[in-house]
Design a protein around this motif. Structure first.
Motif, PDB file in Angstrom:
ATOM      1  N   HIS A 131      -8.132   0.200   2.595  1.00 44.93           N
ATOM      2  CA  HIS A 131      -7.122   1.249   2.664  1.00 44.93           C
ATOM      3  C   HIS A 131      -7.019   1.795   4.081  1.00 44.93           C
ATOM      4  CE1 HIS A 131      -4.453   4.454   1.583  1.00 44.93           C
ATOM      5  NE2 HIS A 131      -5.307   5.375   2.021  1.00 44.93           N
TER       6      HIS A 131
ATOM      7  N   GLY B  59      -4.251   0.779  -1.809  1.00 49.04           N
ATOM      8  CA  GLY B  59      -4.554   2.190  -1.941  1.00 49.04           C
ATOM      9  C   GLY B  59      -3.389   3.148  -1.946  1.00 49.04           C
TER      10      GLY B  59
ATOM     11  N   ALA C 110       0.862  -1.195   0.000  1.00 52.29           N
ATOM     12  CA  ALA C 110       0.000   0.000   0.000  1.00 52.29           C
ATOM     13  C   ALA C 110       0.890   1.234   0.000  1.00 52.29           C
ATOM     14  CB  ALA C 110      -0.912   0.016   1.233  1.00 52.29           C
TER      15      ALA C 110
ATOM     16  N   HIS D  84      -2.597   3.564   4.521  1.00 49.85           N
ATOM     17  CA  HIS D  84      -3.064   4.918   4.861  1.00 49.85           C
ATOM     18  C   HIS D  84      -2.219   5.653   5.900  1.00 49.85           C
ATOM     19  CE1 HIS D  84      -5.748   8.300   5.078  1.00 49.85           C
ATOM     20  NE2 HIS D  84      -6.008   8.098   6.348  1.00 49.85           N
TER      21      HIS D  84
ATOM     22  N   GLY E  55      -7.642   4.073  -2.508  1.00 55.30           N
ATOM     23  CA  GLY E  55      -7.222   4.860  -1.364  1.00 55.30           C
ATOM     24  C   GLY E  55      -7.769   6.270  -1.448  1.00 55.30           C
TER      25      GLY E  55
END
Length: 203
Positions: free
Chosen positions: A132, A55, A7, A149, A88
């Motif tokens: 996300h 994301g 991510a 995130h 995301g």
């Protein structure tokens, strides 16, 4: 075929270069950062593998917008594997629409798969909720939330595992993969066990 997870690659995001407070990236340019992630990704992932990207693929603001989208597609086309893309907060619908319009068959299936909110898989009698944003799931059994995130932060919940490229939860691994390398299923399970054991010690 292997499964991998990542991510927050933030391709092209120049504001992260150097020693930023949020997600320090010690690169001199976005080109160097992008290429490092691509190289480390492809050193592990094969064309037959599947990578769940949770994301924040890229941040690139140039005009026309399609030029930015084309640049992001060019980077993604350099990455091995079938990419399952979970939206995301920095991934807009226009980018996903552009990628869908330029999707193609890769190893017998589409190169890209898209999810607005998340996806669920079951591996070794455990369910992995992939989103996300980190989830607050309450009391659960055999359910792990893989998320991104929050970059170099960790959620103080043992069932939440940050799989972003900046995650501090690589501290639970005996061997940290190079920056930008997607995590293997074995590494995910090692992080889950390490975080669980860490929480047991706090009692």
């Amino acid at each position: 075929m292997q499964l991998y997870f990542t991510a927050d690659t933030h391709f092209f995001h120049k504001d992260l270069l150097g020693n930023s407070d949020f997600a320090p990236r010690p690169f001199k340019s976005v080109e160097e950062m992008n290429q490092t992630i691509i190289d480390h990704w492809n050193a592990r992932v094969t064309p037959e593998d599947t990578v769940y990207h949770l994301g924040d693929i890229a941040l690139y603001f140039i005009r026309p917008e399609k030029a930015a989208q084309a640049a992001v597609l060019d980077v993604l086309n350099q990455l091995n594997g079938h990419l399952v893309l979970i939206k995301g907060n920095h991934d807009n619908r226009a980018l996903f629409k552009y990628l869908a319009q330029h999707n193609y068959t890769y190893g017998g299936k589409p190169k890209f798969e898209f999810h607005d909110v998340g996806a669920i898989i079951k591996v070794n009698h455990r369910q992995y909720y992939m989103t996300h944003y980190p989830m607050m799931m309450g009391i659960v059994k055999q359910i792990i939330n893989l998320h991104g995130h929050i970059h170099h932060y960790s959620v103080n919940i043992k069932e939440d595992i940050n799989v972003g490229v900046d995650t501090p939860e690589t501290d639970y691994l005996k061997h940290k993969p190079p920056f930008g390398t997607p995590f293997s299923m074995a590494e995910i399970e090692e992080m889950v066990a390490g975080k669980y054991n860490d929480f047991q010690k706090r009692r």
